[in-house]
Design an enzyme around this catalytic site. Structure first.
Site, mmCIF file in Angstrom:
data_model
loop_
_atom_site.group_PDB
_atom_site.id
_atom_site.type_symbol
_atom_site.label_atom_id
_atom_site.label_comp_id
_atom_site.label_asym_id
_atom_site.label_seq_id
_atom_site.Cartn_x
_atom_site.Cartn_y
_atom_site.Cartn_z
ATOM 1 C CG ASN A 84 26.403 30.199 44.756
ATOM 2 O OD1 ASN A 84 26.726 30.164 43.710
ATOM 3 N ND2 ASN A 84 27.052 30.804 45.807
ATOM 4 C CE1 TYR A 149 28.900 22.499 37.727
ATOM 5 C CE2 TYR A 149 28.443 22.518 35.319
ATOM 6 C CZ TYR A 149 28.956 22.790 36.422
ATOM 7 O OH TYR A 149 28.255 24.165 36.986
ATOM 8 C CB ALA A 151 23.605 14.675 34.447
ATOM 9 C CB ALA A 152 24.323 17.602 38.875
ATOM 10 C CE LYS A 153 25.407 23.534 38.839
ATOM 11 N NZ LYS A 153 24.828 24.380 40.258
ATOM 12 C CB ILE A 182 31.173 33.175 36.364
ATOM 13 C CG1 ILE A 182 29.917 32.208 36.168
ATOM 14 C CG2 ILE A 182 31.729 33.840 37.200
ATOM 15 C CD1 ILE A 182 28.888 31.874 37.617
HETATM 16 N N1 LIG Z 1 32.196 28.459 37.890
HETATM 17 C C1 LIG Z 1 31.528 28.969 36.797
HETATM 18 O O1 LIG Z 1 32.235 28.869 35.324
HETATM 19 C C2 LIG Z 1 29.920 28.422 36.835
HETATM 20 C C3 LIG Z 1 29.285 28.388 35.925
HETATM 21 C C4 LIG Z 1 28.654 28.002 35.783
HETATM 22 C C5 LIG Z 1 27.364 27.958 36.793
HETATM 23 N N2 LIG Z 1 28.361 27.821 37.739
HETATM 24 C C6 LIG Z 1 28.074 27.684 39.377
HETATM 25 O O2 LIG Z 1 27.750 28.425 40.289
HETATM 26 C C7 LIG Z 1 27.996 28.905 41.791
HETATM 27 C C8 LIG Z 1 28.455 28.842 42.406
HETATM 28 O O3 LIG Z 1 30.483 28.338 42.133
HETATM 29 P P1 LIG Z 1 31.607 29.213 41.765
HETATM 30 O O4 LIG Z 1 31.962 29.346 40.216
HETATM 31 O O5 LIG Z 1 31.352 30.204 42.976
HETATM 32 O O6 LIG Z 1 32.450 27.701 42.502
HETATM 33 P P2 LIG Z 1 33.348 27.940 43.410
HETATM 34 O O7 LIG Z 1 34.165 28.859 43.839
HETATM 35 O O8 LIG Z 1 34.197 26.668 43.462
HETATM 36 O O9 LIG Z 1 32.192 27.926 45.240
HETATM 37 C C9 LIG Z 1 31.776 26.386 45.341
HETATM 38 C C10 LIG Z 1 31.233 27.455 46.792
HETATM 39 O O10 LIG Z 1 30.367 25.871 47.470
HETATM 40 C C11 LIG Z 1 30.601 25.314 48.238
HETATM 41 N N3 LIG Z 1 30.023 24.227 48.489
HETATM 42 C C12 LIG Z 1 30.576 23.469 47.398
HETATM 43 N N4 LIG Z 1 30.523 21.994 48.084
HETATM 44 C C13 LIG Z 1 29.731 21.965 48.839
HETATM 45 C C14 LIG Z 1 29.017 21.065 49.679
HETATM 46 N N5 LIG Z 1 29.138 19.492 49.686
HETATM 47 N N6 LIG Z 1 28.533 21.332 51.606
HETATM 48 C C15 LIG Z 1 28.573 23.042 51.055
HETATM 49 N N7 LIG Z 1 28.912 23.781 50.160
HETATM 50 C C16 LIG Z 1 29.947 23.302 49.563
HETATM 51 C C17 LIG Z 1 32.066 25.528 48.575
HETATM 52 O O11 LIG Z 1 32.339 25.861 50.199
HETATM 53 P P3 LIG Z 1 33.973 25.907 50.526
HETATM 54 O O12 LIG Z 1 34.613 26.955 50.130
HETATM 55 O O13 LIG Z 1 34.463 25.615 51.883
HETATM 56 O O14 LIG Z 1 34.774 24.717 49.565
HETATM 57 C C18 LIG Z 1 31.776 27.411 48.000
HETATM 58 O O15 LIG Z 1 31.486 28.308 48.706
HETATM 59 C C19 LIG Z 1 27.510 26.839 41.312
HETATM 60 O O16 LIG Z 1 26.369 26.689 41.424
HETATM 61 C C20 LIG Z 1 28.712 26.817 39.645
HETATM 62 O O17 LIG Z 1 28.440 25.242 39.005
HETATM 63 C C21 LIG Z 1 30.149 28.418 38.076
#
Ligand SMILES: NC(=O)c1ccc[n+]([C@@H]2O[C@H](COP(=O)([O-])OP(=O)(O)OC[C@H]3O[C@@H](n4cnc5c(N)ncnc54)[C@H](OP(=O)(O)O)[C@@H]3O)[C@@H](O)[C@H]2O)c1
Length: 265
Positions: A84, A149, A151-153, A182
């Site tokens: 995640n 982003y 490309a990665a996803k 989100i």
């Molecule tokens: N938010 C959106 O709009 C959205 C939409 C679609 C998909 N997603 C996907 O949902 C997932 C969760 O995202 P979120 O929205 O909850 O984001 P978020 O609140 O920014 O949380 C990101 C998490 O990833 C951890 N992280 C980032 N870089 C890291 C690294 N190099 N090593 C270890 N941990 C790392 C962060 O740790 P720290 O707290 O320590 O920084 C945090 O726990 C992601 O894969 C994102 O791409 C999000």
């Protein structure tokens, strides 16, 4: 998978979606090993009383970080991994420095592939096991302003499908989830302003987490979260030219937001 039998390694647990997932999975009876970079934020996750949970602060873009989490997962006897952790990367490709592009790909694609590879021997040894990859709508509907982003996803989506096919004769199942926007800190003010300007809906992390928990319980293999994003993702697969045209009209707005307040990763 029955969550009362699940022992789940959850990456990105200190983030918006991760914290919601951590508490809901635990409430449903799963034991969880919560990983993130920031130990303080991991310690502040509101976990239900009486559940089994552990935390490990580790950086997943390094080989050492992956090795630490792999060792902890072995000791924890994990039978599920939820990839995640992720970072955003809004900006026009030609205006982003290479370090940013590399970081987006390393975090959103290389790290989950590497961690999955490292945990596979452990998962394969379980009677029933699961890998969940948290992708994005942009993985199937690549978007202007999010080239690295997307490309990665998109790569993560292909990885999930290939791995599912590679593990078809094993006890390991693979679920790929593609949420739309989100409300979490991943989205910078520039992205939130862009979503508002384009009329893109954004879901609450608790609601997305609830959907993911249900998908795990029901043995789903692939799901989009959000409509009409699901329809547009399908359309992009069969008639990408139509999506090109639709996004062409939005390009001035996307450029304006990308340039006015660039994301500082
Ligand atoms: N938010 C959106 O709009 C959205 C939409 C679609 C998909 N997603 C996907 O949902 C997932 C969760 O995202 P979120 O929205 O909850 O984001 P978020 O609140 O920014 O949380 C990101 C998490 O990833 C951890 N992280 C980032 N870089 C890291 C690294 N190099 N090593 C270890 N941990 C790392 C962060 O740790 P720290 O707290 O320590 O920084 C945090 O726990 C992601 O894969 C994102 O791409 C999000």
């Amino acid at each position: 998978m029955r969550l009362t039998d699940a022992r789940i390694v959850l990456t990105g647990a200190s983030g918006g979606l991760g914290a919601a997932l951590a508490s809901q999975l635990a409430r449903a009876g799963a034991a969880v090993l919560l990983s993130g970079r920031d130990g303080g934020r991991l310690a502040r996750i509101a976990m239900p009383a009486g559940c089994e949970y552990h935390t490990l602060a580790t950086e997943l873009t390094t080989e050492e970080g992956v090795a630490r989490l792999t060792a902890a997962a072995r000791e924890f006897r994990a039978n599920a991994l939820i990839n995640n952790a992720g970072v955003g990367g809004f900006g026009l490709l030609e205006e982003q420095d290479w370090g940013t592009v590399e970081h987006v790909i390393a975090t959103n694609l290389s790290a989950p592939v590497r961690l999955t590879q490292a945990l596979l021997p452990l998962l394969r040894a379980q009677r029933s096991a699961l890998v969940v990859n948290i992708g994005s709508a942009f993985g199937s509907l690549p978007f202007a302003g999010f080239a690295a982003y997307s490309a990665a996803k998109g790569g993560l989506h292909a990885f999930s499908q290939a791995l599912r096919r590679e593990l078809a004769d094993s006890s390991v199942r693979v679920l790929h989830v593609s949420p739309r926007a989100i409300d979490t800190p991943l989205n910078s003010p520039a992205v939130r302003a862009l979503n508002h300007a384009l009329g893109n809906a954004s879901d609450r992390p608790e609601a997305v987490a609830r959907r993911i928990v249900r998908m795990i319980e029901r043995g789903a293999v692939e799901r989009h979260i959000g409509f009409p994003e699901r329809l547009f993702a399908w359309l992009n697969g069969v008639a990408p030219g139509l999506i090109d045209q639709g996004l062409r009209g939005k390009l001035p707005t996307i450029k304006q937001h990308a340039r006015s307040r660039r994301d500082g990763l």
